[in-house]
Design an enzyme around this catalytic site. Structure first.
Site, PDB file in Angstrom:
ATOM      1  N   ILE A 295      93.104  81.475 -56.507  1.00 22.18           N
ATOM      2  CA  ILE A 295      92.139  80.714 -57.320  1.00 22.18           C
ATOM      3  C   ILE A 295      90.885  81.506 -57.687  1.00 22.18           C
ATOM      4  O   ILE A 295      90.076  81.046 -58.480  1.00 22.18           O
ATOM      5  CB  ILE A 295      91.703  79.400 -56.646  1.00 22.18           C
ATOM      6  N   GLY A 411      85.444  74.497 -52.246  1.00 21.37           N
ATOM      7  CA  GLY A 411      84.111  74.105 -52.750  1.00 21.37           C
ATOM      8  C   GLY A 411      84.078  73.806 -54.239  1.00 21.37           C
ATOM      9  O   GLY A 411      83.035  73.433 -54.765  1.00 21.37           O
ATOM     10  N   GLY A 412      85.196  73.987 -54.918  1.00 26.53           N
ATOM     11  CA  GLY A 412      85.221  73.704 -56.355  1.00 26.53           C
ATOM     12  C   GLY A 412      85.069  74.972 -57.187  1.00 26.53           C
ATOM     13  O   GLY A 412      85.479  76.045 -56.773  1.00 26.53           O
ATOM     14  N   ASP A 450      71.243  86.457 -52.393  1.00 24.37           N
ATOM     15  CA  ASP A 450      72.190  86.819 -53.459  1.00 24.37           C
ATOM     16  C   ASP A 450      72.755  85.570 -54.127  1.00 24.37           C
ATOM     17  O   ASP A 450      73.958  85.472 -54.379  1.00 24.37           O
ATOM     18  CB  ASP A 450      73.337  87.634 -52.847  1.00 24.37           C
TER      19      ASP A 450
END
Ligand SMILES: Nc1ncnc2c1ncn2[C@@H]1O[C@H](COP(=O)(O)OP(=O)(O)OP(=O)(O)O)[C@@H](O)[C@H]1O
Length: 601
Positions: A295, A411-412, A450
């Site tokens: 992904i 987490g999407g 970051d």
């Protein structure tokens, strides 16, 4: 095996010969070998990974201004025994030149910064910077590593732990990590000897059985047989007879350990393992392997969807580059493991918790794996490549390749690709990130350092509020249907209560050389100004710099339904943020007030 047998023979022999009456004491004395010149070149490591990967031949696919960094520098400072999670008194500054009396870290010049921002705002966002290179070279010379207790203590602990803790599982909290780390799998050697051991070739040393673990893979055959470490072992009132009956069990453990270096063993220990798992073994706990799809990808990690979780796989310790980067080392990953578990603690929203939030990605598990990429993973990688055209190298890894596998909550999508629908979603994103940083700041002096738009994930859910606790005060935050998760803690600084973990960016000159006017590059430069290049220090202002970056991104790079009034609100938020020194201060900004509701208890 013979060597291991010899060790125990020595121990038994020493015990029999011991003349200290009732108290059993062991004193196995070996001759110390001279410490040869340190050599940590690629040639040394070349024997640890066999087979030239294709990406060595083909050359890297990734390259960018931020990916050519040559130095690497995460460091940690031991603080003190773990008591609680609250930040402790700052450790004495190390390494930096002494500050002249009376000189403290320069307070930021807001006027100057305002002007600077005006300048920055004058620039169009020409290009979004890629992620920075986070590897760089580790400055081990100055590193304060956690102290290695004297051999007898270690040895005793190990025996005791083996006795009482045989079935200890993976650690889930920081204290457990350290408990395990100290008690379960530590090398049996003293601190002086460890350096010699690190350079020793067990096969060559007549008394190499003193080295229960080989600390670094070595191809050095040049050492004289008499050059062996002196190790004194003393232990009291330990049921050695019983322990020796378990010798076969111990031998297996030792057999495993002989192959690995110290950092690798610590990493295994932190992951609750005595040896690496294979991929399928690890994956099959979470899903049917056939269902795995890739992904996402970063410079270091490949992310795969494995059932409800995401597995991020980071190759480590190999002597060839991956995606144009030197592979991360076990000690770097150990710090990321500690960081991940530490932040996980913020998810315990028990009523007595002083600080908690759901803003940081949940880590379900972390495992060390070994072997080439499983064909199922290669297939998933190729399918993703066909669709998205990967920037990474094809995963061709040798048999001995090791990886760390982070098993994370899904987490999407990252902010770069997530489609925000309206201003409410945008402001909920802002308040969740700000409050999350505030909570972590207060709990652990955390600075992300970051937080570019690839490191904020968003998903839609049905809960209208999310619970946060900041310094004991419970609040519910309005979600407007979205939930954020902050990922990628490679550059982050944290005070775990025991250690300060940080990446020394002073040795990453290229990080600060990104294009002028680019918001992300400018933010690194502003961090450098705020920290004065003293990266181990605590400067919560760096979190505010990333919040300002985020507002900029929302204004300039994301389109969502908004009025000119909304835009004005965002611009004035940005302006007010210029005066905040921390996310904790920023979260009190009036922009957020109607999204923070005191929880009804
Ligand atoms: N928990 C997660 N849920 C969903 N997607 C994830 C998750 N973790 C990682 N990803 C995806 O994988 C990508 C790479 O992850 P990450 O940024 O952590 O890797 P990295 O190698 O450290 O990246 P970088 O290039 O910034 O160093 C992310 O941009 C995201 O698309």
């Amino acid at each position: 095996m013979g060597q291991r047998g010899d060790l125990w023979s020595e121990i038994i022999k020493s015990e029999e010969e011991d003349s200290f009456g009732d108290i059993p004491k062991i004193e196995a004395v070996y001759q110390r070998r001279n410490r040869p010149e340190k050599s940590s070149t690629a040639a040394d490591l070349s024997c640890s990974v066999k087979g030239a990967p294709t990406n060595l031949i083909n050359g890297p696919k990734r390259y960018s201004w931020a990916r050519s960094l040559s130095t690497r520098g995460r460091e940690s400072i031991a603080v003190r025994a773990y008591v609680n999670n609250q930040p402790q008194k700052k450790p004495a500054r190390r390494k930096k030149p002494a500050i002249p009396k009376g000189k403290v870290v320069k307070a930021p010049d807001f006027q100057e910064e305002k002007e600077y921002f005006r300048d920055v705002d004058a620039f169009e966002l020409l290009e979004e910077s890629p992620s920075p290179n986070k590897s760089s070279t580790w400055t081990m010379g100055e590193q304060v590593v956690s102290e290695m207790p004297h051999l007898s203590t270690r040895f005793e602990k190990w025996l005791i732990s083996k006795k009482f803790n045989r079935a200890s599982g993976p650690s889930s909290t920081l204290s457990k990590i350290f408990e395990n780390s100290a008690a379960r799998l530590e090398p049996i050697c003293d601190d002086e000897a460890s350096e010699s051991l690190a350079l020793k070739t067990p096969e060559k040393s007549s008394a190499s059985n003193t080295s229960v673990f080989r600390l670094i893979p070595s191809c050095d055959n040049s050492l004289a047989a008499e050059d062996v470490p002196v190790i004194k072992i003393k232990t009291e009132a330990i049921d050695l007879e019983d322990e020796l009956k378990q010798l076969s069990l111990t031998s297996d453990l030792i057999s495993t350990h002989l192959d690995f270096d110290k950092s690798f063993l610590d990493l295994l220990s932190a992951c609750g393992q005595i040896k690496p798992s294979n991929f399928l073994e690890a994956f099959s706990k979470f899903c049917e392997p056939e269902s795995i799809v890739k992904i996402g990808e970063g410079t270091y990690g490949e992310a795969f969807l494995t059932g409800p979780s995401v597995c991020k796989i980071v190759p480590i310790d190999g002597d060839f580059t991956v995606n144009g980067e030197v592979q991360k080392r076990a000690d770097e990953l150990l710090e990321e493991v500690i960081l991940s578990w530490t932040l996980n603690q913020l998810r315990d929203s028990e009523t007595e918790a002083q600080n908690s939030c759901p803003a940081f990605i949940k880590t379900h598990d972390i495992k060390v794996c070994q072997g080439p990429y499983d064909p199922i993973l290669v297939k998933a990688w190729e399918e993703w490549d066909a669709e998205h055209s990967s920037e990474n190298d094809h995963p061709d890894f040798p048999e001995k390749q090791c990886y760390v596998m982070f098993v994370l909550e899904h987490g999407g999508k990252d902010l770069e690709s997530f489609v925000l629908l309206n201003f409410d979603e945008a402001r909920s994103l802002l308040v969740q990130v700000t409050a999350g940083l505030a909570v972590a700041e207060v709990a652990f002096e955390f600075e992300h350092r970051d937080l570019h738009w690839g490191n904020i994930l968003l998903s839609r859910n049905n809960s209208s509020t999310l619970p946060f606790i900041l310094e004991g005060k419970q609040v519910s935050i309005k979600t407007f249907g979205i939930q954020i998760s902050i990922i990628d803690f490679t550059l982050s600084r944290i005070n775990t209560g025991e250690k300060i973990l940080f990446l020394d960016l002073s040795s990453d000159p290229y990080l600060f050389k990104g294009p002028k006017g680019d918001k992300q590059s400018e933010t690194y430069r502003k961090m450098k100004a705020v920290t004065d290049d003293y990266w181990e220090g605590s400067f919560a202002r760096t979190n505010v710099l990333w919040l300002i970056y985020l507002v900029d991104i929302l204004l300039t790079k994301k389109s969502f339904e908004r009025s000119s009034k909304n835009e004005r609100e965002l611009r004035s938020l940005k302006k007010r943020m210029e005066k905040y020194e921390s996310a904790k201060e920023a979260v009190s900004d009036p922009f957020f007030s109607d999204m923070l509701m005191d929880q009804i208890s």
